[in-house]
Design a protein around this motif. Sequence first.
Motif, mmCIF file in Angstrom:
data_model
loop_
_atom_site.group_PDB
_atom_site.id
_atom_site.type_symbol
_atom_site.label_atom_id
_atom_site.label_comp_id
_atom_site.label_asym_id
_atom_site.label_seq_id
_atom_site.Cartn_x
_atom_site.Cartn_y
_atom_site.Cartn_z
ATOM 1 N N ILE A 181 -10.954 97.676 70.122
ATOM 2 C CA ILE A 181 -11.090 98.382 68.836
ATOM 3 C C ILE A 181 -9.750 98.663 68.321
ATOM 4 C CG2 ILE A 181 -11.906 100.660 67.867
ATOM 5 C CD1 ILE A 181 -14.413 100.364 69.719
ATOM 6 N N MET A 182 -8.762 99.208 69.246
ATOM 7 C CA MET A 182 -7.706 99.468 68.668
ATOM 8 C C MET A 182 -6.927 98.417 68.104
ATOM 9 S SD MET A 182 -6.637 101.677 72.091
ATOM 10 C CE MET A 182 -5.633 103.329 71.661
ATOM 11 N N SER A 183 -7.036 97.151 68.764
ATOM 12 C CA SER A 183 -6.345 96.134 68.267
ATOM 13 C C SER A 183 -6.837 95.769 66.664
ATOM 14 C CB SER A 183 -6.643 94.919 69.150
ATOM 15 O OG SER A 183 -5.944 93.720 68.544
ATOM 16 N N GLU A 184 -8.053 95.915 66.663
ATOM 17 C CA GLU A 184 -8.698 95.818 65.454
ATOM 18 C C GLU A 184 -8.036 96.653 64.118
ATOM 19 O OE1 GLU A 184 -13.019 95.760 65.925
ATOM 20 O OE2 GLU A 184 -12.828 93.879 66.969
ATOM 21 N N ASN A 185 -7.942 97.764 64.702
ATOM 22 C CA ASN A 185 -7.200 99.000 63.868
ATOM 23 C C ASN A 185 -5.818 98.977 63.902
ATOM 24 O OD1 ASN A 185 -9.973 100.044 63.237
ATOM 25 N ND2 ASN A 185 -9.437 101.553 64.999
ATOM 26 N N LYS A 186 -5.125 97.561 64.277
ATOM 27 C CA LYS A 186 -3.776 97.406 64.117
ATOM 28 C C LYS A 186 -3.068 98.658 64.842
ATOM 29 C CE LYS A 186 -4.281 95.089 59.815
ATOM 30 N NZ LYS A 186 -5.163 94.015 59.920
ATOM 31 N N ASP A 187 -3.458 99.254 66.136
ATOM 32 C CA ASP A 187 -2.791 99.946 67.054
ATOM 33 C C ASP A 187 -2.606 99.225 68.116
ATOM 34 O OD1 ASP A 187 -1.883 101.793 68.623
ATOM 35 O OD2 ASP A 187 -3.539 102.908 68.915
ATOM 36 N N TYR A 188 -1.524 98.122 67.810
ATOM 37 C CA TYR A 188 -1.204 97.209 69.091
ATOM 38 C C TYR A 188 -0.546 97.819 70.051
ATOM 39 C CZ TYR A 188 -2.447 94.256 64.883
ATOM 40 O OH TYR A 188 -3.003 93.481 64.096
ATOM 41 N N ALA A 189 0.217 98.739 69.920
ATOM 42 C CA ALA A 189 0.878 99.409 71.086
ATOM 43 C C ALA A 189 -0.252 100.274 72.100
ATOM 44 C CB ALA A 189 1.922 100.477 70.785
ATOM 45 N N GLY A 190 -1.360 100.793 71.323
ATOM 46 C CA GLY A 190 -2.107 101.475 72.264
ATOM 47 C C GLY A 190 -3.020 100.481 72.781
ATOM 48 N N ALA A 191 -3.430 99.459 71.935
ATOM 49 C CA ALA A 191 -4.223 98.374 72.597
ATOM 50 C C ALA A 191 -3.697 97.638 73.812
ATOM 51 C CB ALA A 191 -4.656 97.285 71.479
ATOM 52 N N ASP A 192 -2.317 97.625 73.931
ATOM 53 C CA ASP A 192 -1.610 96.736 75.051
ATOM 54 C C ASP A 192 -1.757 97.766 76.349
ATOM 55 O OD1 ASP A 192 0.058 94.630 75.893
ATOM 56 O OD2 ASP A 192 1.772 96.151 75.750
ATOM 57 N N SER A 193 -1.242 98.889 75.963
ATOM 58 C CA SER A 193 -1.352 100.021 76.962
ATOM 59 C C SER A 193 -2.763 100.101 77.471
ATOM 60 C CB SER A 193 -1.153 101.472 76.471
ATOM 61 O OG SER A 193 -1.410 102.327 77.482
ATOM 62 N N THR A 194 -3.981 100.107 76.780
ATOM 63 C CA THR A 194 -5.230 100.265 77.265
ATOM 64 C C THR A 194 -5.426 98.813 78.014
ATOM 65 O OG1 THR A 194 -5.930 101.737 75.529
ATOM 66 C CG2 THR A 194 -7.729 100.686 76.328
ATOM 67 N N PHE A 195 -5.316 97.662 77.460
ATOM 68 C CA PHE A 195 -5.397 96.469 78.350
ATOM 69 C C PHE A 195 -4.690 96.521 79.606
ATOM 70 C CE2 PHE A 195 -6.604 94.012 74.133
ATOM 71 C CZ PHE A 195 -7.750 93.563 74.714
ATOM 72 N N GLY A 196 -3.659 97.127 79.536
ATOM 73 C CA GLY A 196 -2.740 97.295 80.871
ATOM 74 C C GLY A 196 -3.811 98.099 81.917
ATOM 75 N N LYS A 197 -4.095 99.366 81.542
ATOM 76 C CA LYS A 197 -5.152 99.910 82.351
ATOM 77 C C LYS A 197 -6.285 99.303 82.646
ATOM 78 C CE LYS A 197 -3.725 104.401 79.864
ATOM 79 N NZ LYS A 197 -4.285 105.521 79.146
ATOM 80 N N ALA A 198 -6.944 98.447 81.968
ATOM 81 C CA ALA A 198 -8.021 97.925 82.403
ATOM 82 C C ALA A 198 -7.509 96.685 83.377
ATOM 83 C CB ALA A 198 -8.419 96.798 81.046
ATOM 84 N N LEU A 199 -6.437 96.064 83.333
ATOM 85 C CA LEU A 199 -5.975 95.281 84.443
ATOM 86 C C LEU A 199 -5.486 96.027 85.404
ATOM 87 C CD1 LEU A 199 -3.791 92.788 82.306
ATOM 88 C CD2 LEU A 199 -5.927 92.286 83.150
ATOM 89 N N SER A 200 -5.088 97.266 85.523
ATOM 90 C CA SER A 200 -4.874 97.994 86.783
ATOM 91 C C SER A 200 -5.878 98.425 87.363
ATOM 92 C CB SER A 200 -3.702 98.893 86.524
ATOM 93 O OG SER A 200 -4.001 99.845 85.861
#
Length: 163
Positions: free
Chosen positions: A144-163
């Motif tokens: 959702i963050m990526s679709e809203n063009k919040d790429y930094a937030g999306a990247d950080s959130t994907f990082g949390k998913a991976l950890s």
Amino acid sequence: MRFFVKIFTFAFALALVQPAFAKKEDESYTKALAELSRERYTSTINLLTSYLSTNEQAPLAYYYRSIAELKSGEAAMALGDIDVALQLIRKLPKDSKIRQPEMLYQKAECQQAIGQTDEALASLAEAIAQSPNYVNAYVLKARIMSENKDYAGADSTFGKALS
């Protein structure tokens, strides 16, 4: 005396028939879940609607019907059902085996489907607060963050998913 015999007979017959009705209700619920696993969403919705007509306090039935409704393109109906499910489980004891984060995730999916992205992010935040290791919630939040063009937030959130 005949009156009492009739009442006793009726009560006895009702006692015999009542378990049959309960078994039929349980069968419709079980069959609905089988239909859902086979991706037969219309059948699932119909079976769960029938089940809920006599089991209005069954949060999981609303949850599963919400899933089927969302999959069949009825996001607004799905959101209504998941809201009912959440209201019902909030009334259950804290030691209930029904997990609220999954329902909040479903609510977020419904909200996203009808364009309520801020509400979806709030639902996901609540799901993550209740279950910090809920990977799917992080992934949906990042999407959702990526679709809203919040790429930094999306990247950080994907990082949390991976950890």
